[in-house]
Write a protein that holds these residues in place. Structure first.
Motif, PDB file in Angstrom:
ATOM      1  N   GLY A   1      11.960   1.169  -6.515  1.00  0.00           N
ATOM      2  CA  GLY A   1      11.806   0.352  -5.311  1.00  0.00           C
ATOM      3  C   GLY A   1      10.351  -0.007  -5.053  1.00  0.00           C
ATOM      4  N   PHE A   2       9.450   0.933  -5.301  1.00  0.00           N
ATOM      5  CA  PHE A   2       8.016   0.688  -5.136  1.00  0.00           C
ATOM      6  C   PHE A   2       7.538  -0.419  -6.069  1.00  0.00           C
ATOM      7  CE2 PHE A   2       3.620   1.528  -6.346  1.00  0.00           C
ATOM      8  CZ  PHE A   2       3.001   1.580  -5.099  1.00  0.00           C
ATOM      9  N   VAL A   3       7.930  -0.345  -7.340  1.00  0.00           N
ATOM     10  CA  VAL A   3       7.501  -1.350  -8.315  1.00  0.00           C
ATOM     11  C   VAL A   3       8.076  -2.717  -7.973  1.00  0.00           C
ATOM     12  CG1 VAL A   3       7.687  -2.018 -10.744  1.00  0.00           C
ATOM     13  CG2 VAL A   3       7.121   0.331 -10.149  1.00  0.00           C
ATOM     14  N   VAL A   4       9.359  -2.762  -7.662  1.00  0.00           N
ATOM     15  CA  VAL A   4       9.999  -4.041  -7.333  1.00  0.00           C
ATOM     16  C   VAL A   4       9.379  -4.642  -6.071  1.00  0.00           C
ATOM     17  CG1 VAL A   4      12.170  -5.106  -6.613  1.00  0.00           C
ATOM     18  CG2 VAL A   4      12.148  -3.511  -8.516  1.00  0.00           C
ATOM     19  N   ALA A   5       9.144  -3.816  -5.053  1.00  0.00           N
ATOM     20  CA  ALA A   5       8.547  -4.320  -3.814  1.00  0.00           C
ATOM     21  C   ALA A   5       7.105  -4.769  -4.025  1.00  0.00           C
ATOM     22  CB  ALA A   5       8.612  -3.252  -2.727  1.00  0.00           C
ATOM     23  N   THR A   6       6.366  -4.104  -4.898  1.00  0.00           N
ATOM     24  CA  THR A   6       4.998  -4.524  -5.195  1.00  0.00           C
ATOM     25  C   THR A   6       4.984  -5.900  -5.843  1.00  0.00           C
ATOM     26  OG1 THR A   6       4.321  -2.225  -5.474  1.00  0.00           O
ATOM     27  CG2 THR A   6       2.878  -3.897  -6.415  1.00  0.00           C
ATOM     28  N   VAL A   7       5.866  -6.100  -6.804  1.00  0.00           N
ATOM     29  CA  VAL A   7       5.945  -7.408  -7.474  1.00  0.00           C
ATOM     30  C   VAL A   7       6.391  -8.490  -6.489  1.00  0.00           C
ATOM     31  CG1 VAL A   7       7.190  -8.687  -9.268  1.00  0.00           C
ATOM     32  CG2 VAL A   7       6.323  -6.402  -9.748  1.00  0.00           C
ATOM     33  N   MET A   8       7.380  -8.175  -5.654  1.00  0.00           N
ATOM     34  CA  MET A   8       7.860  -9.152  -4.675  1.00  0.00           C
ATOM     35  C   MET A   8       6.789  -9.475  -3.625  1.00  0.00           C
ATOM     36  SD  MET A   8      10.833 -10.066  -5.483  1.00  0.00           S
ATOM     37  CE  MET A   8      12.051  -9.547  -6.647  1.00  0.00           C
TER      38      MET A   8
ATOM     39  N   MET B   1       0.904  -6.607   1.605  1.00  0.00           N
ATOM     40  CA  MET B   1       0.599  -5.887   0.369  1.00  0.00           C
ATOM     41  C   MET B   1       0.456  -4.381   0.617  1.00  0.00           C
ATOM     42  SD  MET B   1       0.816  -7.650  -2.299  1.00  0.00           S
ATOM     43  CE  MET B   1       0.130  -6.497  -3.454  1.00  0.00           C
ATOM     44  N   LEU B   2       0.078  -3.989   1.835  1.00  0.00           N
ATOM     45  CA  LEU B   2      -0.020  -2.560   2.146  1.00  0.00           C
ATOM     46  C   LEU B   2       1.330  -1.962   2.531  1.00  0.00           C
ATOM     47  CD1 LEU B   2      -3.343  -2.452   4.177  1.00  0.00           C
ATOM     48  CD2 LEU B   2      -2.931  -1.566   1.882  1.00  0.00           C
ATOM     49  N   MET B   3       2.105  -2.699   3.308  1.00  0.00           N
ATOM     50  CA  MET B   3       3.354  -2.148   3.829  1.00  0.00           C
ATOM     51  C   MET B   3       4.559  -2.391   2.910  1.00  0.00           C
ATOM     52  SD  MET B   3       2.529  -0.616   6.543  1.00  0.00           S
ATOM     53  CE  MET B   3       4.128  -0.276   7.215  1.00  0.00           C
ATOM     54  N   GLY B   4       4.545  -3.476   2.152  1.00  0.00           N
ATOM     55  CA  GLY B   4       5.678  -3.820   1.295  1.00  0.00           C
ATOM     56  C   GLY B   4       6.033  -2.746   0.283  1.00  0.00           C
ATOM     57  N   PRO B   5       5.073  -2.283  -0.533  1.00  0.00           N
ATOM     58  CA  PRO B   5       5.403  -1.234  -1.504  1.00  0.00           C
ATOM     59  C   PRO B   5       5.836   0.081  -0.854  1.00  0.00           C
ATOM     60  CG  PRO B   5       3.425  -2.370  -2.165  1.00  0.00           C
ATOM     61  CD  PRO B   5       3.759  -2.860  -0.797  1.00  0.00           C
ATOM     62  N   CYS B   6       5.244   0.427   0.295  1.00  0.00           N
ATOM     63  CA  CYS B   6       5.651   1.655   0.993  1.00  0.00           C
ATOM     64  C   CYS B   6       7.097   1.554   1.451  1.00  0.00           C
ATOM     65  CB  CYS B   6       4.743   1.908   2.194  1.00  0.00           C
ATOM     66  SG  CYS B   6       3.026   2.122   1.757  1.00  0.00           S
ATOM     67  N   MET B   7       7.434   0.418   2.036  1.00  0.00           N
ATOM     68  CA  MET B   7       8.814   0.221   2.478  1.00  0.00           C
ATOM     69  C   MET B   7       9.761   0.148   1.277  1.00  0.00           C
ATOM     70  SD  MET B   7       8.698   0.397   5.655  1.00  0.00           S
ATOM     71  CE  MET B   7      10.343  -0.108   6.046  1.00  0.00           C
ATOM     72  N   GLY B   8       9.302  -0.418   0.170  1.00  0.00           N
ATOM     73  CA  GLY B   8      10.120  -0.461  -1.040  1.00  0.00           C
ATOM     74  C   GLY B   8      10.441   0.919  -1.567  1.00  0.00           C
ATOM     75  N   TYR B   9       9.468   1.829  -1.490  1.00  0.00           N
ATOM     76  CA  TYR B   9       9.710   3.199  -1.935  1.00  0.00           C
ATOM     77  C   TYR B   9      10.778   3.868  -1.067  1.00  0.00           C
ATOM     78  CZ  TYR B   9       8.914   8.015  -3.286  1.00  0.00           C
ATOM     79  OH  TYR B   9       9.094   9.297  -3.737  1.00  0.00           O
ATOM     80  N   VAL B  10      10.656   3.691   0.235  1.00  0.00           N
ATOM     81  CA  VAL B  10      11.618   4.311   1.162  1.00  0.00           C
ATOM     82  C   VAL B  10      13.002   3.699   0.983  1.00  0.00           C
ATOM     83  CG1 VAL B  10      12.199   4.606   3.597  1.00  0.00           C
ATOM     84  CG2 VAL B  10       9.850   4.951   2.830  1.00  0.00           C
ATOM     85  N   VAL B  11      13.074   2.379   0.931  1.00  0.00           N
ATOM     86  CA  VAL B  11      14.374   1.706   0.797  1.00  0.00           C
ATOM     87  C   VAL B  11      14.993   2.001  -0.564  1.00  0.00           C
ATOM     88  CG1 VAL B  11      15.492  -0.550   0.698  1.00  0.00           C
ATOM     89  CG2 VAL B  11      13.826  -0.069   2.470  1.00  0.00           C
ATOM     90  N   GLY B  12      14.188   2.041  -1.626  1.00  0.00           N
ATOM     91  CA  GLY B  12      14.716   2.382  -2.949  1.00  0.00           C
ATOM     92  C   GLY B  12      15.303   3.780  -2.985  1.00  0.00           C
ATOM     93  N   GLY B  13      14.623   4.724  -2.340  1.00  0.00           N
ATOM     94  CA  GLY B  13      15.165   6.080  -2.261  1.00  0.00           C
ATOM     95  C   GLY B  13      16.444   6.139  -1.452  1.00  0.00           C
ATOM     96  N   LEU B  14      16.491   5.392  -0.340  1.00  0.00           N
ATOM     97  CA  LEU B  14      17.700   5.382   0.489  1.00  0.00           C
ATOM     98  C   LEU B  14      18.873   4.734  -0.225  1.00  0.00           C
ATOM     99  CD1 LEU B  14      16.256   4.550   4.016  1.00  0.00           C
ATOM    100  CD2 LEU B  14      17.215   6.713   3.219  1.00  0.00           C
ATOM    101  N   ILE B  15      18.616   3.616  -0.922  1.00  0.00           N
ATOM    102  CA  ILE B  15      19.698   2.965  -1.667  1.00  0.00           C
ATOM    103  C   ILE B  15      20.240   3.907  -2.731  1.00  0.00           C
ATOM    104  CG2 ILE B  15      20.192   1.135  -3.342  1.00  0.00           C
ATOM    105  CD1 ILE B  15      18.397  -0.698  -1.705  1.00  0.00           C
TER     106      ILE B  15
END
Length: 127
Positions: A79-86, A105-119
């Motif tokens: 989720g972190f990698v995908v959110a960073t690219v997006m 760019m600061l919040m997107g990857p952090c939220m991607g990590y959390v959402v990826g873990g939740l999914i």
């Protein structure tokens, strides 16, 4: 050995999944197609950034869904990698001012990590 109509079940390996687990359901296909049409309408009427954000969210969920069952940490890292690219893609389009792009760019990857873990966690619970 008596093997009358009994099949021997072979246990699956940890990373092995069925094709059925990786396919999208009809409800998911309906939601994604509806979001795509909504995104096109928003692009034409509201603002291109919002449409691209919806598109990025659709791609994010599709990628996380297609990865299959993984551990929470691996799901979070994906989720972190995908959110960073997006986030980088959204910032490079030029629709954002500098302060909002930096925040994204600061919040997107952090939220991607959390959402990826939740999914990943909800997928293991078949929720």
């Amino acid at each position: 050995m008596n093997t009358d109509s009994k099949e021997i079940e072979v246990p699956k390996l940890r990373g092995e999944t069925d094709q059925r687990d990786r396919q999208l359901s009809l409800l998911e296909m309906f939601v994604f197609m509806t979001c795509s049409a909504l995104s096109i309408w928003i692009y034409n009427t509201v603002h291109p950034f919002f449409a691209m954000s919806i598109g990025a969210a659709i791609v994010f969920v599709l990628i996380m869904r297609m990865l299959g069952k993984r551990s929470v940490v691996v799901g979070g890292m994906c989720g972190f990698v995908v959110a960073t690219v997006m986030s980088a893609g959204l910032c490079l389009t030029g629709f954002l001012d500098t302060a909002f792009a930096a925040t994204l760019m600061l919040m997107g990857p952090c939220m991607g990590y959390v959402v990826g873990g939740l999914i990943t966690e909800f997928r293991d619970d078949s929720f």
